[in-house]
Design a protein around this motif. Sequence first.
Motif, PDB file in Angstrom:
ATOM      1  N   GLY A 108      -4.471  18.852  -2.590  1.00  0.00           N
ATOM      2  CA  GLY A 108      -4.391  17.621  -1.760  1.00  0.00           C
ATOM      3  C   GLY A 108      -4.764  17.817  -0.445  1.00  0.00           C
ATOM      4  O   GLY A 108      -5.082  18.953   0.296  1.00  0.00           O
ATOM      5  N   PHE A 109      -5.029  16.766   0.380  1.00  0.00           N
ATOM      6  CA  PHE A 109      -5.563  16.646   1.668  1.00  0.00           C
ATOM      7  C   PHE A 109      -4.839  17.533   2.678  1.00  0.00           C
ATOM      8  O   PHE A 109      -5.115  18.166   3.725  1.00  0.00           O
ATOM      9  CB  PHE A 109      -5.811  15.341   1.987  1.00  0.00           C
ATOM     10  CG  PHE A 109      -6.538  15.110   3.006  1.00  0.00           C
ATOM     11  CD1 PHE A 109      -7.803  15.393   3.675  1.00  0.00           C
ATOM     12  CD2 PHE A 109      -5.764  14.998   4.488  1.00  0.00           C
ATOM     13  CE1 PHE A 109      -8.346  15.338   4.719  1.00  0.00           C
ATOM     14  CE2 PHE A 109      -6.082  14.924   5.836  1.00  0.00           C
ATOM     15  CZ  PHE A 109      -7.707  14.878   5.868  1.00  0.00           C
ATOM     16  N   ALA A 110      -3.225  17.373   2.790  1.00  0.00           N
ATOM     17  CA  ALA A 110      -2.483  17.863   3.637  1.00  0.00           C
ATOM     18  C   ALA A 110      -2.643  19.345   3.669  1.00  0.00           C
ATOM     19  O   ALA A 110      -2.512  20.195   4.635  1.00  0.00           O
ATOM     20  CB  ALA A 110      -1.216  17.502   3.524  1.00  0.00           C
ATOM     21  N   ARG A 111      -2.368  20.149   2.563  1.00  0.00           N
ATOM     22  CA  ARG A 111      -2.283  21.533   2.273  1.00  0.00           C
ATOM     23  C   ARG A 111      -3.708  21.910   2.836  1.00  0.00           C
ATOM     24  O   ARG A 111      -4.007  23.283   3.280  1.00  0.00           O
ATOM     25  CB  ARG A 111      -2.025  21.852   0.881  1.00  0.00           C
ATOM     26  CG  ARG A 111      -0.767  21.936   0.660  1.00  0.00           C
ATOM     27  CD  ARG A 111      -0.507  22.170  -0.901  1.00  0.00           C
ATOM     28  NE  ARG A 111       0.688  22.494  -1.176  1.00  0.00           N
ATOM     29  CZ  ARG A 111       0.969  22.886  -2.467  1.00  0.00           C
ATOM     30  NH1 ARG A 111       0.119  23.015  -3.296  1.00  0.00           N
ATOM     31  NH2 ARG A 111       2.492  23.017  -2.710  1.00  0.00           N
ATOM     32  N   ILE A 112      -4.986  21.407   2.485  1.00  0.00           N
ATOM     33  CA  ILE A 112      -6.053  21.980   2.963  1.00  0.00           C
ATOM     34  C   ILE A 112      -6.352  21.729   4.185  1.00  0.00           C
ATOM     35  O   ILE A 112      -6.930  22.706   4.820  1.00  0.00           O
ATOM     36  CB  ILE A 112      -7.193  21.267   2.121  1.00  0.00           C
ATOM     37  CG1 ILE A 112      -7.026  21.466   0.593  1.00  0.00           C
ATOM     38  CG2 ILE A 112      -8.766  21.495   2.442  1.00  0.00           C
ATOM     39  CD1 ILE A 112      -7.426  22.941  -0.060  1.00  0.00           C
ATOM     40  N   SER A 113      -5.760  20.882   4.966  1.00  0.00           N
ATOM     41  CA  SER A 113      -6.171  20.483   6.319  1.00  0.00           C
ATOM     42  C   SER A 113      -5.328  21.583   7.177  1.00  0.00           C
ATOM     43  O   SER A 113      -5.728  22.210   8.057  1.00  0.00           O
ATOM     44  CB  SER A 113      -5.635  19.121   6.627  1.00  0.00           C
ATOM     45  OG  SER A 113      -6.350  18.369   6.140  1.00  0.00           O
ATOM     46  N   PHE A 114      -4.079  21.869   6.798  1.00  0.00           N
ATOM     47  CA  PHE A 114      -3.413  23.022   7.020  1.00  0.00           C
ATOM     48  C   PHE A 114      -3.764  24.447   6.926  1.00  0.00           C
ATOM     49  O   PHE A 114      -3.849  25.113   8.101  1.00  0.00           O
ATOM     50  CB  PHE A 114      -1.592  22.944   6.434  1.00  0.00           C
ATOM     51  CG  PHE A 114      -0.945  23.911   7.235  1.00  0.00           C
ATOM     52  CD1 PHE A 114      -0.559  23.802   8.462  1.00  0.00           C
ATOM     53  CD2 PHE A 114      -0.314  24.890   6.532  1.00  0.00           C
ATOM     54  CE1 PHE A 114       0.260  24.739   9.232  1.00  0.00           C
ATOM     55  CE2 PHE A 114       0.678  26.047   6.991  1.00  0.00           C
ATOM     56  CZ  PHE A 114       1.054  25.717   8.305  1.00  0.00           C
ATOM     57  N   ALA A 115      -4.504  24.580   5.908  1.00  0.00           N
ATOM     58  CA  ALA A 115      -5.112  26.002   5.614  1.00  0.00           C
ATOM     59  C   ALA A 115      -6.600  25.983   6.602  1.00  0.00           C
ATOM     60  O   ALA A 115      -6.733  27.189   7.359  1.00  0.00           O
ATOM     61  CB  ALA A 115      -5.401  26.222   4.220  1.00  0.00           C
TER      62      ALA A 115
END
Length: 169
Positions: A108-115
């Motif tokens: 997902g976009f949110a997890r990748i963005s957070f990382a």
Amino acid sequence: MRKTFIVTYLLMAVGQMLFTNYLHFSPLCMVSILPLMVLCIPTKVDTVWAMVIAFATGLMVDLFAEGAIGINALSLVPVAFTRKGLINMIFGSEPFDHKENISIRKYGFARISFAIILVTALFLAIYIAADCAGTRPLWFMATKLVISLLASYLVSITLVNMLSYDDRR
């Protein structure tokens, strides 16, 4: 590692060098995709080899693009050191258990963005502290960190699919 990943990784390193050499927006903004590149190293590569790859990548960029030799290498090795723990924290142990790579499609976009934000913030904090060591005030360093983090994130999120391939395709 897949050959396409290695070629893409090397081309992105060359792109970072060109970007660093020819596109300076202001002293308050630097754009770096190096943390993204280290984050997307395949999960089957252990921490020590990821640190070696990060050091070599940082040194290569330092030699061909930056003025201060070793500053990118200094900032990139801690990113590689914390990579496994960060992936475990955000994505769980699944990427390492199944030897699969992280991808937007899977996590997902949110997890990748957070990382991406975490590794880029770590990289930039070390880079800016080393680059401005005793020569710039704290407000300048904090402003540069925030602006550079935003710019680097926007570039990195557009390039993440080039490096984080999904093995199930």
